[in-house]
Design a protein around this motif. Structure first.
Motif, PDB file in Angstrom:
ATOM      1  N   PRO A 198      -5.625   5.043  24.052  1.00  0.00           N
ATOM      2  CA  PRO A 198      -6.025   6.113  24.441  1.00  0.00           C
ATOM      3  C   PRO A 198      -5.445   6.838  25.777  1.00  0.00           C
ATOM      4  N   PRO A 199      -5.113   7.969  25.652  1.00  0.00           N
ATOM      5  CA  PRO A 199      -4.333   8.840  26.790  1.00  0.00           C
ATOM      6  C   PRO A 199      -5.287   8.760  28.053  1.00  0.00           C
ATOM      7  N   VAL A 200      -4.730   8.892  29.216  1.00  0.00           N
ATOM      8  CA  VAL A 200      -5.045   9.076  30.636  1.00  0.00           C
ATOM      9  C   VAL A 200      -6.202  10.087  30.446  1.00  0.00           C
ATOM     10  N   GLY A 201      -7.302   9.869  30.855  1.00  0.00           N
ATOM     11  CA  GLY A 201      -8.438  10.896  30.866  1.00  0.00           C
ATOM     12  C   GLY A 201      -9.426  10.642  29.791  1.00  0.00           C
ATOM     13  N   ASP A 202      -8.974   9.967  28.781  1.00  0.00           N
ATOM     14  CA  ASP A 202      -9.993   9.844  27.475  1.00  0.00           C
ATOM     15  C   ASP A 202     -11.137   8.773  28.095  1.00  0.00           C
ATOM     16  N   PRO A 203     -12.228   8.715  27.845  1.00  0.00           N
ATOM     17  CA  PRO A 203     -13.346   7.929  28.292  1.00  0.00           C
ATOM     18  C   PRO A 203     -13.119   6.652  27.650  1.00  0.00           C
ATOM     19  N   LEU A 204     -12.355   6.648  26.320  1.00  0.00           N
ATOM     20  CA  LEU A 204     -12.229   5.508  25.634  1.00  0.00           C
ATOM     21  C   LEU A 204     -11.150   4.509  26.458  1.00  0.00           C
ATOM     22  N   ARG A 205     -10.529   5.121  27.184  1.00  0.00           N
ATOM     23  CA  ARG A 205      -9.576   4.471  28.070  1.00  0.00           C
ATOM     24  C   ARG A 205     -10.104   3.026  28.947  1.00  0.00           C
ATOM     25  N   ALA A 206     -11.348   3.275  29.553  1.00  0.00           N
ATOM     26  CA  ALA A 206     -11.954   2.203  30.153  1.00  0.00           C
ATOM     27  C   ALA A 206     -12.088   1.222  29.360  1.00  0.00           C
ATOM     28  N   ARG A 207     -12.754   1.222  28.158  1.00  0.00           N
ATOM     29  CA  ARG A 207     -13.032   0.061  27.354  1.00  0.00           C
ATOM     30  C   ARG A 207     -11.927  -0.403  26.901  1.00  0.00           C
ATOM     31  N   TYR A 208     -10.706   0.493  26.439  1.00  0.00           N
ATOM     32  CA  TYR A 208      -9.292  -0.267  26.105  1.00  0.00           C
ATOM     33  C   TYR A 208      -8.952  -0.958  26.935  1.00  0.00           C
ATOM     34  N   LEU A 209      -9.003  -0.636  28.475  1.00  0.00           N
ATOM     35  CA  LEU A 209      -8.307  -1.554  29.465  1.00  0.00           C
ATOM     36  C   LEU A 209      -9.048  -2.657  29.545  1.00  0.00           C
ATOM     37  N   TYR A 210     -10.339  -2.619  29.282  1.00  0.00           N
ATOM     38  CA  TYR A 210     -11.024  -3.740  29.614  1.00  0.00           C
ATOM     39  C   TYR A 210     -10.685  -5.018  28.448  1.00  0.00           C
ATOM     40  N   TRP A 211     -10.570  -4.598  27.364  1.00  0.00           N
ATOM     41  CA  TRP A 211     -10.300  -5.584  26.145  1.00  0.00           C
ATOM     42  C   TRP A 211      -8.748  -5.835  26.156  1.00  0.00           C
ATOM     43  N   MET A 212      -7.741  -5.185  26.850  1.00  0.00           N
ATOM     44  CA  MET A 212      -6.523  -5.642  27.054  1.00  0.00           C
ATOM     45  C   MET A 212      -6.392  -6.735  28.077  1.00  0.00           C
ATOM     46  N   PHE A 213      -7.330  -6.739  29.045  1.00  0.00           N
ATOM     47  CA  PHE A 213      -7.248  -7.807  30.168  1.00  0.00           C
ATOM     48  C   PHE A 213      -8.241  -8.984  29.747  1.00  0.00           C
ATOM     49  N   PHE A 214      -9.108  -8.811  28.606  1.00  0.00           N
ATOM     50  CA  PHE A 214     -10.084  -9.539  28.549  1.00  0.00           C
ATOM     51  C   PHE A 214      -9.426 -10.942  27.752  1.00  0.00           C
ATOM     52  N   SER A 215      -8.110 -11.038  26.953  1.00  0.00           N
ATOM     53  CA  SER A 215      -7.817 -12.034  26.383  1.00  0.00           C
ATOM     54  C   SER A 215      -7.073 -13.101  27.339  1.00  0.00           C
ATOM     55  N   ALA A 216      -6.328 -12.673  28.269  1.00  0.00           N
ATOM     56  CA  ALA A 216      -5.815 -13.687  29.574  1.00  0.00           C
ATOM     57  C   ALA A 216      -6.836 -14.056  30.350  1.00  0.00           C
ATOM     58  N   GLY A 217      -7.857 -13.072  30.707  1.00  0.00           N
ATOM     59  CA  GLY A 217      -8.802 -13.342  31.742  1.00  0.00           C
ATOM     60  C   GLY A 217      -9.924 -14.149  31.177  1.00  0.00           C
ATOM     61  N   CYS A 218     -10.260 -14.230  30.225  1.00  0.00           N
ATOM     62  CA  CYS A 218     -11.376 -14.838  29.543  1.00  0.00           C
ATOM     63  C   CYS A 218     -11.280 -15.601  28.563  1.00  0.00           C
ATOM     64  N   MET A 219     -10.795 -15.049  27.506  1.00  0.00           N
ATOM     65  CA  MET A 219     -10.567 -15.680  26.204  1.00  0.00           C
ATOM     66  C   MET A 219      -9.723 -17.035  26.234  1.00  0.00           C
ATOM     67  N   GLU A 220      -8.577 -16.836  26.765  1.00  0.00           N
ATOM     68  CA  GLU A 220      -7.857 -18.090  26.492  1.00  0.00           C
ATOM     69  C   GLU A 220      -8.188 -19.238  27.551  1.00  0.00           C
ATOM     70  N   PRO A 221      -8.745 -19.017  28.670  1.00  0.00           N
ATOM     71  CA  PRO A 221      -9.338 -19.957  29.472  1.00  0.00           C
ATOM     72  C   PRO A 221     -10.628 -20.645  28.909  1.00  0.00           C
ATOM     73  N   ALA A 222     -11.565 -19.786  27.954  1.00  0.00           N
ATOM     74  CA  ALA A 222     -12.572 -20.197  27.492  1.00  0.00           C
ATOM     75  C   ALA A 222     -12.369 -21.300  26.535  1.00  0.00           C
ATOM     76  N   PHE A 223     -11.242 -20.805  25.645  1.00  0.00           N
ATOM     77  CA  PHE A 223     -10.828 -21.818  24.622  1.00  0.00           C
ATOM     78  C   PHE A 223     -10.319 -23.262  25.040  1.00  0.00           C
ATOM     79  N   LEU A 224      -9.324 -22.875  26.148  1.00  0.00           N
ATOM     80  CA  LEU A 224      -8.918 -24.311  26.806  1.00  0.00           C
ATOM     81  C   LEU A 224     -10.198 -25.101  27.273  1.00  0.00           C
ATOM     82  N   GLN A 225     -11.285 -24.623  27.892  1.00  0.00           N
ATOM     83  CA  GLN A 225     -12.279 -25.180  28.348  1.00  0.00           C
ATOM     84  C   GLN A 225     -13.179 -25.816  27.035  1.00  0.00           C
ATOM     85  N   LYS A 226     -13.217 -25.134  25.934  1.00  0.00           N
ATOM     86  CA  LYS A 226     -13.798 -25.680  24.675  1.00  0.00           C
ATOM     87  C   LYS A 226     -12.843 -26.941  24.215  1.00  0.00           C
TER      88      LYS A 226
END
Length: 221
Positions: A96-124
């Motif tokens: 989503p372009p800068v200024g689009d409200p969906l950009r906040a959700r987009y950025l959240y999920w762009m960072f979610f993999s490295a920040g949450c999913m991969e360490p959670a998989f390692l923990q499991k």
């Protein structure tokens, strides 16, 4: 303050993508196929230590794939590359372009993999016991609950529009289900992964990787 600049889009210039099979570099193959921009693949043979070559370390000091060279710009980390390419090829509509409200959700999920999913998989995988308050991802179960909730309005993370964030999430889920065997997918998660991996761009990236693996097998005979 950074000055405004104008430079060719990736659709106008070919750049180099450094990759190896069975690594996070698959994300970049998939994303580049989605973007439709010309790119040159540079295979880094991590079996023989090519990732430690000084020339490659100048591109990625960590000596890891994927990495990308775009003229004088060099970067690594698969999430960073996905975000970079999505913005460098705006015609592909992968962010989503800068200024689009969906950009906040987009950025959240762009960072979610490295920040949450991969360490959670390692923990499991390792059976690591941690209190929620001590883990930035909370827990494996919490991560999967958040993913399940995020997919309820589908078909993609941003609704009807496929984005680079789906490349990040779907790739992690695919690996966790099929290779790491740490996720038993719910019907919603299974349907999402199937939908993403059925995309023609994913299929092309898979064919690229399969061809390299077949060539290696033939060379070993």
């Amino acid at each position: 303050m950074f000055p405004l600049c104008s430079w060719p889009t990736l659709a106008e210039e070919q750049h180099e993508t450094y990759w190896a099979p069975h690594t996070r570099a698959f994300r970049i193959l998939w994303l580049m196929e989605e973007a439709g921009a010309p790119y040159e693949r540079q295979l880094v043979d991590i079996r023989t230590g090519e990732q430690d070559d000084p020339a490659f370390r100048r591109i990625n000091p960590m000596g890891k794939v994927p990495a990308l060279s775009d003229g004088d710009a060099h970067l690594a980390e698969s999430g960073a590359i996905c975000a970079y390419v999505a913005e460098r090829v705006p015609a592909a509509h992968l962010a989503p372009p800068v200024g689009d409200p969906l950009r906040a959700r987009y950025l959240y999920w762009m960072f979610f993999s490295a920040g949450c999913m991969e360490p959670a998989f390692l923990q499991k995988m390792k059976g690591i016991e941690l209190p929620k308050s001590a883990a930035g991802w909370g827990s494996f179960d919490l991560v999967m609950e958040v993913v399940e909730e995020a997919l309820k309005d589908g078909p993609y993370l941003l609704g009807e529009a496929f984005s680079a964030a789906d490349v990040m999430l779907a790739m992690d889920l695919w690996y966790a289900i099929h290779l790491l065997k740490v996720v038993s997918p719910t019907p919603r998660v299974a349907a999402y992964v199937a939908r993403c991996t059925a995309r023609p761009a994913f299929q092309r990236a898979e064919a690229i990787e399969a061809a390299e693996l077949a060539a290696r097998a033939a060379a070993a005979l």
